[in-house]
Design a protein around this motif. Structure first.
Motif, short mmCIF file in Angstrom:
data_model
loop_
_atom_site.label_atom_id
_atom_site.label_comp_id
_atom_site.label_asym_id
_atom_site.label_seq_id
_atom_site.Cartn_x
_atom_site.Cartn_y
_atom_site.Cartn_z
N THR A 33 0.84 -1.21 0.00
CA THR A 33 0.00 0.00 0.00
C THR A 33 0.87 1.26 0.00
OG1 THR A 33 -1.59 -1.26 1.31
CG2 THR A 33 -1.99 1.08 1.13
N LEU A 34 1.95 1.22 0.77
CA LEU A 34 2.86 2.37 0.82
C LEU A 34 3.49 2.63 -0.56
CD1 LEU A 34 4.37 4.52 2.50
CD2 LEU A 34 6.11 2.80 2.98
N MET A 35 3.94 1.56 -1.22
CA MET A 35 4.53 1.69 -2.56
C MET A 35 3.50 2.20 -3.57
SD MET A 35 7.68 1.13 -2.29
CE MET A 35 8.08 1.20 -4.02
N SER A 36 2.25 1.73 -3.43
CA SER A 36 1.16 2.18 -4.30
C SER A 36 0.91 3.68 -4.12
CB SER A 36 -0.11 1.38 -3.99
OG SER A 36 -1.21 1.88 -4.69
N ASP A 37 0.92 4.15 -2.87
CA ASP A 37 0.73 5.57 -2.57
C ASP A 37 1.83 6.43 -3.21
OD1 ASP A 37 -1.51 5.01 -1.12
OD2 ASP A 37 -0.84 6.04 0.70
N ILE A 38 3.07 5.96 -3.09
CA ILE A 38 4.21 6.70 -3.65
C ILE A 38 4.08 6.82 -5.17
CG2 ILE A 38 6.72 6.61 -4.05
CD1 ILE A 38 6.88 5.29 -1.19
N LYS A 39 3.69 5.72 -5.82
CA LYS A 39 3.53 5.73 -7.29
C LYS A 39 2.39 6.64 -7.73
CE LYS A 39 5.60 1.23 -8.26
NZ LYS A 39 5.34 -0.17 -8.63
N ARG A 41 1.17 9.23 -6.10
CA ARG A 41 1.58 10.63 -5.85
C ARG A 41 2.56 11.12 -6.91
NH1 ARG A 41 2.75 9.91 -0.92
NH2 ARG A 41 0.78 10.62 -0.05
N ASP A 42 3.57 10.31 -7.22
CA ASP A 42 4.58 10.70 -8.22
C ASP A 42 3.95 10.86 -9.61
OD1 ASP A 42 6.48 10.67 -6.27
OD2 ASP A 42 7.41 8.77 -6.86
N ASN A 43 3.07 9.93 -9.98
CA ASN A 43 2.42 9.99 -11.31
C ASN A 43 1.53 11.23 -11.45
OD1 ASN A 43 3.64 7.66 -12.16
ND2 ASN A 43 1.89 6.34 -11.76
N LEU A 44 0.76 11.54 -10.39
CA LEU A 44 -0.13 12.71 -10.44
C LEU A 44 0.67 14.01 -10.50
CD1 LEU A 44 -2.93 11.70 -7.88
CD2 LEU A 44 -3.18 11.91 -10.34
N MET A 45 1.76 14.09 -9.72
CA MET A 45 2.55 15.32 -9.69
C MET A 45 3.30 15.52 -11.01
SD MET A 45 3.82 15.70 -5.76
CE MET A 45 3.96 17.46 -5.77
N GLU A 46 3.69 14.42 -11.66
CA GLU A 46 4.37 14.51 -12.95
C GLU A 46 3.39 14.85 -14.07
OE1 GLU A 46 7.33 14.78 -15.54
OE2 GLU A 46 7.67 14.42 -13.40
N LYS A 47 2.23 14.18 -14.07
CA LYS A 47 1.23 14.37 -15.13
C LYS A 47 0.64 15.78 -15.11
CE LYS A 47 -3.00 12.30 -17.03
NZ LYS A 47 -2.54 12.06 -18.41
N PHE A 48 0.41 16.31 -13.90
CA PHE A 48 -0.22 17.64 -13.77
C PHE A 48 0.77 18.70 -13.30
CE2 PHE A 48 -3.67 14.53 -13.23
CZ PHE A 48 -4.47 14.92 -14.27
N LYS A 49 1.99 18.57 -13.79
CA LYS A 49 3.04 19.56 -13.48
C LYS A 49 2.64 20.94 -13.98
CE LYS A 49 8.09 19.46 -13.66
NZ LYS A 49 9.25 18.82 -14.32
N PHE A 50 1.95 20.97 -15.15
CA PHE A 50 1.51 22.23 -15.75
C PHE A 50 0.51 22.97 -14.88
CE2 PHE A 50 -1.26 18.86 -17.30
CZ PHE A 50 -2.52 19.39 -17.11
N LYS A 89 -9.14 9.77 -12.21
CA LYS A 89 -9.70 8.54 -11.62
C LYS A 89 -9.17 7.30 -12.34
CE LYS A 89 -13.97 10.07 -9.44
NZ LYS A 89 -15.43 9.97 -9.38
N LYS A 90 -9.10 7.35 -13.68
CA LYS A 90 -8.59 6.22 -14.47
C LYS A 90 -7.14 5.93 -14.11
CE LYS A 90 -11.60 6.72 -18.53
NZ LYS A 90 -11.65 7.20 -19.93
N LEU A 91 -6.35 7.00 -13.95
CA LEU A 91 -4.93 6.86 -13.59
C LEU A 91 -4.77 6.18 -12.23
CD1 LEU A 91 -2.06 7.93 -14.73
CD2 LEU A 91 -2.30 9.68 -12.99
N ILE A 92 -5.60 6.61 -11.26
CA ILE A 92 -5.53 6.04 -9.91
C ILE A 92 -5.97 4.58 -9.91
CG2 ILE A 92 -6.48 6.20 -7.56
CD1 ILE A 92 -6.68 9.31 -8.13
N LEU A 93 -7.09 4.28 -10.60
CA LEU A 93 -7.60 2.90 -10.67
C LEU A 93 -6.61 1.96 -11.35
CD1 LEU A 93 -11.35 3.59 -11.52
CD2 LEU A 93 -10.51 2.47 -9.44
N LYS A 94 -5.92 2.47 -12.37
CA LYS A 94 -4.90 1.68 -13.07
C LYS A 94 -3.76 1.31 -12.12
CE LYS A 94 -1.75 1.85 -17.02
NZ LYS A 94 -1.14 2.73 -18.05
N GLU A 95 -3.35 2.29 -11.32
CA GLU A 95 -2.26 2.05 -10.37
C GLU A 95 -2.69 1.10 -9.26
OE1 GLU A 95 1.31 1.90 -9.70
OE2 GLU A 95 0.84 3.50 -11.12
N LEU A 96 -3.97 1.21 -8.84
CA LEU A 96 -4.50 0.33 -7.79
C LEU A 96 -4.57 -1.12 -8.29
CD1 LEU A 96 -7.36 2.55 -6.35
CD2 LEU A 96 -5.26 1.94 -5.20
N LYS A 97 -4.96 -1.30 -9.56
CA LYS A 97 -5.02 -2.64 -10.14
C LYS A 97 -3.63 -3.27 -10.22
CE LYS A 97 -9.24 -2.01 -12.85
NZ LYS A 97 -9.77 -1.72 -14.20
#
Length: 213
Positions: A33-39, A41-50, A89-97
């Motif tokens: 779960t901790l590794m999932s949270d890190i991924k 967070r990193d994916n969201l901050m990178e994708k929505f850097k703009f 939501k799709k990005l988060i669900l993909k990472e959760l899967k």
């Protein structure tokens, strides 16, 4: 002490709260779960850097996950008619899967605006790094941002640059101060962030401390 301890880590549970809020007694599940949270967070901050995302908080319950995104430009994440939220939501669900979570996990999203961005250390560090990448003169950039932070109501600000600043042959460290930064005083609300930027001459590290009133 103030030079060695992370300013936010020193104040966790006293002034600041954890960015991930949940508890699992199962050690194996805790690690996954901790590794999932890190991924996430990193994916969201990178994708929505703009959109200048400064923080992502994750709260978990049984078959439910709440994600709170703090952004300087929240409208750019939400998009027209909330289309952007569906992408998140799709990005988060993909990472959760990928992390092996159950298919029934419900995702709740909340986009919070950052009302005074120049009091946010991550935003300030990112702004300095982006301007260094575009070859702006570093001293004028830093003094301009420090003045804006003080005008926004900061009690003090400290910025440290490290690397081949301005394309110099030898790397160096430069420190800039304005106001008061009591790093060892736990009751003081000191925000801290670091942001590296890859310039033509190599990496330059940016560290920012902001003491709020």
């Amino acid at each position: 002490m103030g030079q060695k301890v992370h300013p936010k880590g020193l104040r966790l549970g006293i002034i600041y709260n954890w960015n991930s809020r949940w508890f699992f007694s199962n050690k194996k599940k805790y690690k996954e779960t901790l590794m999932s949270d890190i991924k996430i967070r990193d994916n969201l901050m990178e994708k929505f850097k703009f959109a200048s995302v400064t923080q992502v908080d994750i709260e978990r319950a049984i078959n439910k996950i709440n994600v709170i995104i703090y952004s300087v430009k929240p409208g750019m994440i939400i998009g027209r008619g909330g289309k952007g939220l569906e992408e998140v939501k799709k990005l988060i669900l993909k990472e959760l899967k990928l992390a092996g979570s159950s298919k029934e996990t419900k995702v709740d999203l909340k986009i919070e605006p950052v009302k005074r961005p120049y009091l946010n250390a991550y935003y300030v560090a990112q702004s300095v790094a982006e301007k260094l990448l575009r070859n702006f003169p570093h001293r004028s950039v830093i003094h301009n941002i420090m003045n804006r932070a003080m005008e926004s109501g900061a009690r003090g600000i400290k910025i440290v640059l490290g690397g081949r600043i301005g394309g110099a042959e030898i790397s160096r460290v430069e420190k800039y101060f304005q106001g008061s930064i009591p790093t060892s005083t736990i009751r003081e609300q000191v925000d801290f962030a670091k942001f590296p930027t890859l310039t033509r001459s190599g990496y330059i590290g940016v560290k920012v401390w902001i003491c709020k009133k």
